[in-house]
Design a protein around this motif. Sequence first.
Motif, PDB file in Angstrom:
ATOM      1  N   CYS A 109       4.545   2.043  -4.462  1.00 19.72           N
ATOM      2  CA  CYS A 109       3.485   2.723  -5.202  1.00 19.72           C
ATOM      3  C   CYS A 109       2.674   1.727  -6.026  1.00 19.72           C
ATOM      4  CB  CYS A 109       4.103   3.796  -6.091  1.00 19.72           C
ATOM      5  SG  CYS A 109       2.923   4.981  -6.753  1.00 19.72           S
ATOM      6  N   GLN A 113      -1.460   0.900  -5.682  1.00 17.30           N
ATOM      7  CA  GLN A 113      -2.390   0.927  -6.813  1.00 17.30           C
ATOM      8  C   GLN A 113      -3.009  -0.434  -7.062  1.00 17.30           C
ATOM      9  OE1 GLN A 113      -0.747   4.551  -9.576  1.00 17.30           O
ATOM     10  NE2 GLN A 113       0.425   2.662  -9.704  1.00 17.30           N
ATOM     11  N   VAL A 122      -3.332   7.367  -2.871  1.00 19.86           N
ATOM     12  CA  VAL A 122      -2.197   7.092  -3.762  1.00 19.86           C
ATOM     13  C   VAL A 122      -1.401   8.370  -4.002  1.00 19.86           C
ATOM     14  CG1 VAL A 122      -1.501   6.378  -6.075  1.00 19.86           C
ATOM     15  CG2 VAL A 122      -3.317   5.141  -4.899  1.00 19.86           C
TER      16      VAL A 122
END
Length: 222
Positions: A109, A113, A122
């Motif tokens: 993750c 980002q 996302v």
Amino acid sequence: MILDIDLVSDFVCPWCFLGKTRLDRALAELKASRPDIEARINWLPFFLNPDTPPAGEPYRAFLEAKFGGARQADEVLARVADAAAPDGLAFAFDRIRTRPSTLKAHRLCYRAQSLGWAQGKVQALAGALFSAHFQQGQDIGDSATLADLAAACGDRRDAVLAYLDGGQDTDKVQRMADGIRSQGIQGVPFFILNRKLAVSGAQSAAVLGAAILQSLETGKPS
């Protein structure tokens, strides 16, 4: 108008999955009445059990040890399922075999980002991580599984696999998680709205929506 939301969570926390579901509903309702607002969600890492082995551990045995037996574990899972049902969220706890370390999932993750993925991608990745664990029983501590999930969101599977197995950003993600705990955040989900207002727990969509509006009214710090 920009709405910044820092969302502290762990992908093996069922209340975080429910919190995301309720936040999605709150944002959809807000968008209907305030189309000028653009939400930007920044996912921040939290480790419910920092000592989880890298290869994970048996899920059921972990629950029974944590809650004091099979009956108690069943009662806890039933409470979570009952709380989520009105929001249309169904868990498949019986399909989960491994309680994984979520370090790689958080790194994945963080990578998305850092690469500047669009918000929609996302959020799709975060949702896929929760769903893979809680609804499909997949091991989200496994690099190949994570690479498949990222590829389904439009990433290059080989690049993701190399990143995860190479250990990049491990220290950064760990420092972020340590910093969050040092700020006194001990439970998740935890929402920080416009850097002004904090909401703890998987609150209802109505509560989250009201808090969001309040954070917009108070504005951002200069």
